[in-house]
Design an enzyme around this catalytic site. Structure first.
Site, PDB file in Angstrom:
ATOM      1  N   LYS A 172      -2.751  -4.509  14.025  1.00  0.00           N
ATOM      2  CA  LYS A 172      -1.446  -4.462  13.359  1.00  0.00           C
ATOM      3  C   LYS A 172      -0.516  -3.546  14.162  1.00  0.00           C
ATOM      4  CE  LYS A 172       1.021  -3.504   9.058  1.00  0.00           C
ATOM      5  NZ  LYS A 172       0.954  -3.297   7.604  1.00  0.00           N
ATOM      6  N   GLU A 227       1.089   2.263  15.458  1.00  0.00           N
ATOM      7  CA  GLU A 227       2.518   1.950  15.351  1.00  0.00           C
ATOM      8  C   GLU A 227       3.356   2.856  16.247  1.00  0.00           C
ATOM      9  OE1 GLU A 227       6.248   1.697  12.191  1.00  0.00           O
ATOM     10  OE2 GLU A 227       4.277   2.304  11.461  1.00  0.00           O
ATOM     11  N   TYR A 282       4.440   6.614   5.037  1.00  0.00           N
ATOM     12  CA  TYR A 282       4.078   5.865   3.835  1.00  0.00           C
ATOM     13  C   TYR A 282       3.758   6.823   2.697  1.00  0.00           C
ATOM     14  CZ  TYR A 282       3.749   1.649   6.639  1.00  0.00           C
ATOM     15  OH  TYR A 282       4.046   0.593   7.445  1.00  0.00           O
ATOM     16  N   GLU A 304      -4.081  -0.129  13.363  1.00  0.00           N
ATOM     17  CA  GLU A 304      -2.612  -0.062  13.373  1.00  0.00           C
ATOM     18  C   GLU A 304      -2.099   1.110  14.195  1.00  0.00           C
ATOM     19  OE1 GLU A 304       1.266   0.203  10.382  1.00  0.00           O
ATOM     20  OE2 GLU A 304      -0.730   0.037   9.525  1.00  0.00           O
ATOM     21  N   ASP A 328       0.807  -1.220   0.000  1.00  0.00           N
ATOM     22  CA  ASP A 328       0.000   0.000   0.000  1.00  0.00           C
ATOM     23  C   ASP A 328       0.838   1.266   0.000  1.00  0.00           C
ATOM     24  OD1 ASP A 328       0.865  -0.794   2.567  1.00  0.00           O
ATOM     25  OD2 ASP A 328      -0.612   0.487   3.531  1.00  0.00           O
ATOM     26  N   LYS A 378      -6.952  -0.803   6.154  1.00  0.00           N
ATOM     27  CA  LYS A 378      -5.867  -0.476   7.078  1.00  0.00           C
ATOM     28  C   LYS A 378      -5.836   1.020   7.326  1.00  0.00           C
ATOM     29  CE  LYS A 378      -1.439   0.733   6.644  1.00  0.00           C
ATOM     30  NZ  LYS A 378      -0.026   0.750   6.243  1.00  0.00           N
ATOM     31  N   SER A 430       2.157  -8.810   8.676  1.00  0.00           N
ATOM     32  CA  SER A 430       1.639  -7.898   7.659  1.00  0.00           C
ATOM     33  C   SER A 430       2.817  -7.029   7.256  1.00  0.00           C
ATOM     34  CB  SER A 430       0.487  -7.048   8.213  1.00  0.00           C
ATOM     35  OG  SER A 430       0.012  -6.146   7.224  1.00  0.00           O
TER      36      SER A 430
END
Length: 364
Positions: free
Chosen positions: A230, A190, A364, A188, A34, A147, A301
């Site tokens: 995640k 993180e 990202y 997620e 992604d 996600k 993942s």
């Protein structure tokens, strides 16, 4: 009364639960493909390729046309918006390529992190405004899970209460919108590996973050059986002089989850967090060999930790497509074994197996 609320319709519960459980089926995990246009450009730049629509398409085509045996190891693929609508050279939609391999298509629905005003250099994630409309369309187009990434940082005064509450609530609202659209949300939160903190600090921070996240999911009446988590693995910061062993990482991570992740959650699909391909595999394997209680499936993942060797083998050349696909199969098989606690460290060699993949303040 204030505590009165409705569970999702039984048919919706059943659909969400089946999707979530299929994604974390034994020995299977997720390929995170992604990357945004700009991030994909950085990947292509590393192998000397220009960041064009067709070069991005060719690379994703390599991934999604890998031998059908890939479906034995990969249960789902997270796509970026442009990738949902791209096709192979012969006109086959990428989503159809995945379906033919028994792989469930998913979609990244957040639109990136932005500064959190008033915080200590912290951030939140945007993209809620039109998300219900986008999710409805993605579901029609064949995406069955989603996600959303929130980012937290370990520093002397962070994560702050402000960042903990904001990011937990954003994740919960996202999860609610997904479930209303019959899409399984991957939650997620993180914690970046940047910094020189030790393993214990990361464990305590992870427990705190998860406590806020699951309180928010509860407050938003999220159906946990139709979700996946995640998270980061519990590791010392990249600048910490004391590197933990895989067994120590496993103990710290599983213990944190035992204290904070409800049993109703079907599975945990770890992000690799800048670890090398081999390191991410070995640590996942250690968790699945950990003797303590593990009521959830612990699987992967991975983005960079499944693709680094692929990119190096392919190098942007048509004649190397098969070599790139072979690397993907090797790493997918290694992580499949790790998800079962059966991986033998060092048994699978790959082009970039031990290459560090850490990117400071990764976006990202």
């Amino acid at each position: 009364m204030t505590t009165s609320w409705n569970y999702p319709d039984p048919a919706l519960q059943d659909e969400l639960k089946k999707i979530a459980e299929a994604i974390v089926a034994p020995g299977k995990g997720i390929l995170a493909a992604d990357e945004s246009v700009s991030t994909m450009g950085k990947r292509l730049q590393d192998i000397g390729l220009e960041n064009t629509d067709d070069n991005r398409r060719k690379y994703r085509q390599l991934l999604f046309t890998t031998c059908p045996i890939i479906g034995d190891y990969i249960s789902g693929v997270i796509l970026f918006n442009e990738t949902v609508y791209q096709k192979t050279d012969d006109g086959t939609p990428f989503i159809e390529c995945l379906k033919k391999r028994g792989i469930i298509p998913g979609i990244k629905v957040d639109t990136g992190v932005v500064p959190l005003f008033g915080s200590n250099d912290e951030c939140t994630t945007q993209g809620l405004d039109d998300m219900a409309k986008r999710c409805a369309q993605y579901k029609k187009d064949g995406c069955h899970f989603a996600k959303w990434r929130c980012v937290l940082k370990i520093k002397s005064n962070t994560p702050s209460i402000q960042a903990l509450i904001e990011n937990a609530n954003v994740l919960a609202r996202y999860a609610s919108i997904c479930q209303a659209a019959r899409i399984v949300p991957i939650v997620e939160p993180e914690i970046l590996p940047d910094g020189d903190h030790d393993l214990q600090v990361c464990q305590k921070t992870t427990e705190t973050v998860l406590a806020y996240v699951y309180k928010a999911l509860y407050d938003h009446n999220i159906y946990l059986e139709g979700t996946l988590l995640k998270p980061n693995m519990v590791t010392a910061g990249q600048g910490c002089p004391n590197k933990a062993t895989p067994e120590q990482v496993a103990a710290a991570t599983v213990t944190a989850f035992q204290r904070r992740v409800p049993v109703a959650v079907p599975g945990v699909t770890f992000l690799s967090g800048g670890q090398s391909e081999e390191e991410a595999t070995v640590n996942l394997n250690a968790m699945n060999q950990y003797p303590g209680k593990r009521p959830w499936t612990l699987t992967f993942s991975y983005g960079r930790a499944l693709q680094a060797s692929v990119l190096r083998a392919w190098a942007g050349k048509d004649e190397n497509v098969k070599a790139g696909q072979d690397e993907l199969l090797k790493r997918a098989k290694a992580n499949s074994d790790a998800a079962l606690g059966k991986y033998v460290p060092g048994s699978i060699e790959s082009k970039a197996g031990d290459t560090g993949l850490f990117v400071k303040n990764h976006a990202y």
